[in-house]
Design a protein around this motif. Structure first.
Motif: not given
Lengths: 404, 404
Positions: B19-20, B26-29, B348-352
């Motif tokens: 999953d990671i 995903n380039p959005q994040n 919301d933040a598009h951060v992982a």
């Protein structure tokens, strides 16, 4: 410290494969033991160029972590070839790239086998598969081979008698070690039995494309109706074993689990290697390469069979492989092939083979051995078989004297 | 079909690593989740040249099967570096080349763990090691980490209380996920405990050479007097992960068994890759390369810590890593980091990030997460931490409102 080792390791009394690699490396011996391709047939210049181009085209990304399943582009090319050559419908999504066929066997065992679970294997079978399976401590049931491969009637009796069997392991194409080809009738029947008795099939097929003569037979997986067959092959025998690049084909539910297992085992296969194989396939005609290689191997097979006919005593029987790497030789019952190898064949003839006991789970067949013809040149094959024949002739005379 | 799967597979409820890798792709994040090296720092041209020269110098032999243990020349170079950098006496005979550190963990588990055997692991620990161990169905005992690494007094109590523990798994150098460094006193004591309680130690040390500041600390294996420590490292973090080239160091008795296990698992690592790494080490100064890389990573660590200080609310605590890849962030007890990731941080933040529960066997610590700083450039690190800080600030206000 030994008491800290797991039971699976303490069980493992032999490491035949390591010994074979060592024996084969001794230049004093003519070794028919290893399952080595002829390295003069490697498309070395093309592979060199493929590595060069693959890296030049995709650096630095190619040096980063990639996906668990392995290069989508290479998986697509493998799928296309499988569709073309076997008539099976294969999607790249159903392919996992592995560290050679060996890892694919290990992952399948990891997927299916609890300690004490039962598995049906051919007798004899590929000893490297047994070392992989052994690590999961299964109970084995041996299904004998005849000239048409695994004896399906005995398989059925065994499945009926042992409902705890989960997996059938088969090498249907030019079997290791006997060289036999499983007939299409038996393939179809094997799948029917898998469905009926609710078991999986592991179809291990590294020699499939190295066919010398005869009609094409579809893979066992071709007959698969319930995603029960896991198909394995590799580039080790058709391109180069040092690529350590194999693949396994499985249905969706199985593939999802295999991805987790691959990740837990080694995260992923090396992206650079996969890109190089992909590049090789883009720029070269692998079918033509395989055809040329097969022509040479057919010739070597012929040389070995002629030499056996000429130099082996008539009491000895052997298989006639129509593809693959191996001839299986059976001696009179009284002769123990391991003892003979250690006491006479290696010291007197400086020849090596793989004795039969290591290729049977039960170790009960002790009068046979495997010969490889692909790794040596024809002159050496002739010389080795002649030397081996001399030892065998003497041994049989000795046995007849004793009996007489 | 599912009922045919082994218990080890059915137990495996999460596949966090897969999953990671997906989230990171995903380039959005902005993903702080993966443990990726900075690919701009790969010595791509030198590695390209190393592959070219290695193949040109040794074809066609390089494409043939080689030994199980892997290139003697590369093993010698690794031994020499270990001797120079750690003061340990290491012979190339005691080194096995593996498919990255991950395979070395898997092989160690395969060597030692029967189903139900006990193992002591750090809490939190590397989740990929847990997925490898899980396959052998052990019983875990968690040993908490403080700012000096694994808490040795708790380890001792645990070993005393649970005599069935066979193995201690530790990441002593810039631990994954907390970034902590195990003190030399604790290293020495850990070996004494292993001797006293008759257990093995698996020392997993991929980040050892990426030290930003502070004194050098010897490996745990440096203190090993009874061949109880298996040391693992790899080229993944210091050269390139796509090489999938790791190594393990073990005493003679352990090494013999490991060779059998490696052979059963995938026969051998790819000779071409090993020759390329060997060639790279011959023609380049890897110490200089590591120094340059470490300078960049130190800078990125500084940027992340400054940004955390600026943008994270004061209720949040975090570790100060002196090397390696990761910062470990702890939120107020009331906040569940997995839920927060899924419901707010990603959308919301598009951060992982990697939430804490997946990094604890017990899954009981749910208010922390791991951040990686090596894989991203400083501007993106600043931006991501700022965005993440905004979500955290809101969440803490929300929690305080509820409590208040």
């Amino acid at each position: 410290m030994k008491k800290l080792f797991a039971q699976r390791v303490l069980n493992n009394s032999n490491s035949y494969i390591n010994d074979i690699f060592k024996n084969s490396a001794n230049p004093q011996n003519i070794s028919f033991a290893g399952g080595f391709p002829d390295q003069d047939l490697f498309p070395s210049d093309q592979l060199e160029e493929a590595y060069r181009t693959a890296i030049a085209n995709s650096k630095p990304d190619i040096f980063q972590y990639q996906s668990v399943q392995g290069s989508p582009s290479l998986r697509q090319k493998i799928a296309n070839r499988m569709i073309k050559n076997s008539g099976m419908m294969v999607s790249s999504e159903n392919i996992l790239l592995t560290q050679g066929g060996q890892q694919a066997i290990d992952l399948t065992a990891k997927l299916l086998l609890n300690k004490g679970d039962s598995i049906a294997v051919e007798a004899p079978t590929y000893m490297g598969a047994l070392t992989a399976f052994d690590m999961y401590e299964p109970v084995y049931h041996e299904i004998p081979i005849d000239k048409d491969g695994m004896q399906i009637d005995i398989l059925e009796q065994t499945l009926k008698k042992h409902p705890k069997i989960k997996l059938i392991y088969t090498i249907p194409d030019f079997q290791n070690p006997t060289g036999t080809l499983l007939t299409s009738e038996r393939r179809k029947k094997m799948v029917e039995l898998a469905n009926k008795y609710d078991v999986m099939i592991l179809e291990d097929s590294p020699y499939r494309e190295l066919k010398f003569e005869g009609d094409s037979v579809p893979p066992v997986k071709y007959y698969d109706t319930e995603d029960r067959v896991i198909f394995i092959s590799s580039f080790s025998k058709i391109l180069s074993p040092a690529l350590r690049t194999g693949w396994m084909i499985a249905g969706k539910g199985v593939m999802e689990r295999l991805l987790d297992l691959k990740s837990a085992t080694d995260l992923q296969s090396p992206a650079i290697t996969l890109a190089a194989v992909d590049q090789y396939l883009s720029n070269n005609d692998i079918d033509q390469h395989i055809k040329e290689m097969t022509d040479v191997y057919r010739q070597k097979r012929n040389v070995m069979l002629s030499a056996i006919k000429r130099y082996f005593p008539k009491e000895i029987t052997y298989t006639i492989p129509h593809g693959g790497f191996f001839v299986w030789v059976t001696l009179p019952q009284e002769i123990n092939s391991t003892q003979l190898l250690i006491e006479k064949v290696l010291p007197d003839a400086h020849v090596a083979y793989v004795p039969s006991d290591s290729q049977y789970v039960s170790k009960k067949i002790t009068n046979a051995f495997r010969l490889n013809y692909t790794g040596l040149n024809p002159t050496i094959i002739e010389e080795g078989i002649k030397k081996l024949g001399e030892v065998l002739r003497k041994e049989i005379q000795l046995v007849q004297l004793k009996i007489g």
